[in-house]
Design an enzyme around this catalytic site. Structure first.
Site, PDB file in Angstrom:
ATOM      1  N   ARG A 295       0.803  -1.228   0.000  1.00  0.00           N
ATOM      2  CA  ARG A 295       0.000   0.000   0.000  1.00  0.00           C
ATOM      3  C   ARG A 295       0.833   1.272   0.000  1.00  0.00           C
ATOM      4  NH1 ARG A 295      -3.008   1.219   3.869  1.00  0.00           N
ATOM      5  NH2 ARG A 295      -4.590   2.293   2.627  1.00  0.00           N
TER       6      ARG A 295
ATOM      7  N   CYS B 253      14.206  -5.943  -4.120  1.00  0.00           N
ATOM      8  CA  CYS B 253      15.109  -5.220  -5.019  1.00  0.00           C
ATOM      9  C   CYS B 253      14.368  -4.094  -5.725  1.00  0.00           C
ATOM     10  CB  CYS B 253      15.738  -6.180  -6.019  1.00  0.00           C
ATOM     11  SG  CYS B 253      16.801  -7.401  -5.252  1.00  0.00           S
TER      12      CYS B 253
END
Length: 432
Positions: A331, A362
């Site tokens: 979110r 990553c």
């Protein structure tokens, strides 16, 4: 002290949820870990349920928006409280079926339902289908004829209400992928076609103006607009609409400074508008539905992590890295949603640092939040991110092939697994 009433600090200085020690939960079940307080979930369901009964004289239903948090155990809890369910995919429907949920109390949503989903609705006896567009109406009419069924339907209507929330979660304005517009006459033309259908029964209308809304006025305006439309249909087509669903979107307390109105106040004020408008317009009061999701489960959930690296960049920021991140809580990267966090094993200490909580993926944007107040956190500490019961587990993913966390329910200080943690074999299960 905390954004949710079920959180406290015990004699060891540890954060507790529903009476359970979060540090012990992390040790027992591992991290990342979703923890849901069943007692608070039930309390919130009952507040909505009792208010709908009180203010609509037994003519109101609560349908939990399962997109906020869907698993079999949650379906069982909702069913045991006597409430209904709002589903938006065949997966959510299947979850409810396997949990033994009474399907006559389910409403099925979606702006692009597949034929397979519509057929499944008819096979399992879904209570009503909220039709989004004319092509869907025509497909459902043909499918119902082929299957010898006659489902109840509602239309999703865009009432054109400004809900004063984030643009990504606005859904009631004319420029929305959802539903029929009132302003253009599209909704009225759709109703004319629906009432002439032989294989579906046009039962009601539905609207949803957005999410995380703190103001009551937009809900009052939506009710007034929708009842005006119901009166227009009655006066011009001689057809009486029997059901009105005003959706959900009630805001919750993510931050200490948030001050959402009590659920009961929302329902009382909107019900007054409904009564007044029905009397003025000369229409019977329809059966009323609401679809709270976030407001039922959001405050009842937290996510536990183990702190890894602490990285101080002088005069810039301090990063606290955790063993989760955007795969279990996307979110922040989606909406820049704000949260509060606590070092669970130091919960009684002041939150006197400002840090950025970084996930392990990553992606530079893989953050839980920036400039967040937190106790001094070191490697091995347990971090709790609060008010994560809605749209965290349900939006979780396996980016970087990370395993989705387990879900634990707590009640009266005792814990149990609701959803098992994914295994490495689960990650490759569908690979060939």
């Amino acid at each position: 002290m905390f954004v949710s009433e079920d959180l406290a600090v015990n004699s060891q200085g540890h954060l507790t949820i529903g009476g359970a020690d979060t540090v012990e939960l992390a040790e027992k079940y591992g991290t990342p870990l979703y923890v849901m307080d069943e007692d608070l979930i039930r309390k919130n369901l009952r507040r909505f349920h009792d208010s709908m009964n009180k203010y609509y004289n037994g003519m109101g239903e609560v349908h939990f928006a399962s997109k906020a948090f869907s698993c079999m155990e949650m379906c069982r809890i909702v069913a045991s409280e006597g409430d209904g369910l709002d589903a938006v995919s065949i997966g959510e429907l299947y979850t409810a079926v396997k949990a033994g949920f009474p399907m006559e109390k389910v409403g099925f949503h979606g702006n692009n339902k597949t034929d397979a989903e519509l057929r499944y609705c008819l096979e399992v006896g879904v209570g009503h289908i909220i039709v989004d567009n004319i092509p869907e109406l025509r497909r459902l009419e043909a499918i119902a004829k082929d299957m010898g069924k006659k489902p109840l339907i509602m239309f999703r209507i865009k009432p054109g209400i400004d809900a004063h929330t984030h643009k990504a979660v606005l859904t009631g304005q004319i420029d929305s992928k959802f539903g029929f517009a009132l302003e253009t006459g599209e909704a009225f033309e759709a109703v004319k076609e629906a009432v002439s259908c032989e294989n579906v029964e046009f039962y009601g209308v539905h609207c949803h103006i957005g999410s995380q809304i703190f103001d009551i006025e937009p809900f009052e305006a939506a009710a007034k607009t929708m009842l005006g439309f119901i009166a227009k249909v009655k006066n011009e087509l001689g057809y009486e609409i029997k059901g009105l669903n005003l959706g959900g979107g009630f805001g919750i307390k993510y931050l200490t400074e948030h001050d959402p109105k009590p659920f009961e106040e929302f329902i009382e004020r909107v019900s007054a508008v409904v009564r007044e408008q029905c009397a003025q317009l000369g229409i019977a009061q329809p059966r009323m539905y609401i679809e709270p999701g976030r407001s039922i489960v959001g405050p009842a959930g937290i996510t536990l992590y183990t702190v890894g690296a602490r990285k101080v960049i002088p005069d810039i920021r301090t990063y606290i890295s955790i063993d989760g991140g955007m795969p279990d809580n996307p979110r922040y990267i989606l909406y820049e949603s704000e949260y509060e966090a606590v070092v669970a094993n130091k919960a009684g200490e002041p939150r006197d640092e400002k840090v950025t909580i970084a996930g392990r993926c990553c992606e530079s944007g893989d953050l839980i939040g920036e400039n967040m107040a937190l106790q001094h956190a070191e490697s091995g500490d347990i971090l709790a991110v609060l008010a994560t019961g809605a749209y965290n587990f349900s939006m979780a993913m396996t980016y970087n092939r990370l395993q989705r966390p387990a879900v634990v329910f707590v009640r009266d200080g005792e814990s149990r697994i609701g959803v098992k943690r994914e295994s490495l074999d689960d990650i490759i299960r569908n690979d060939v």
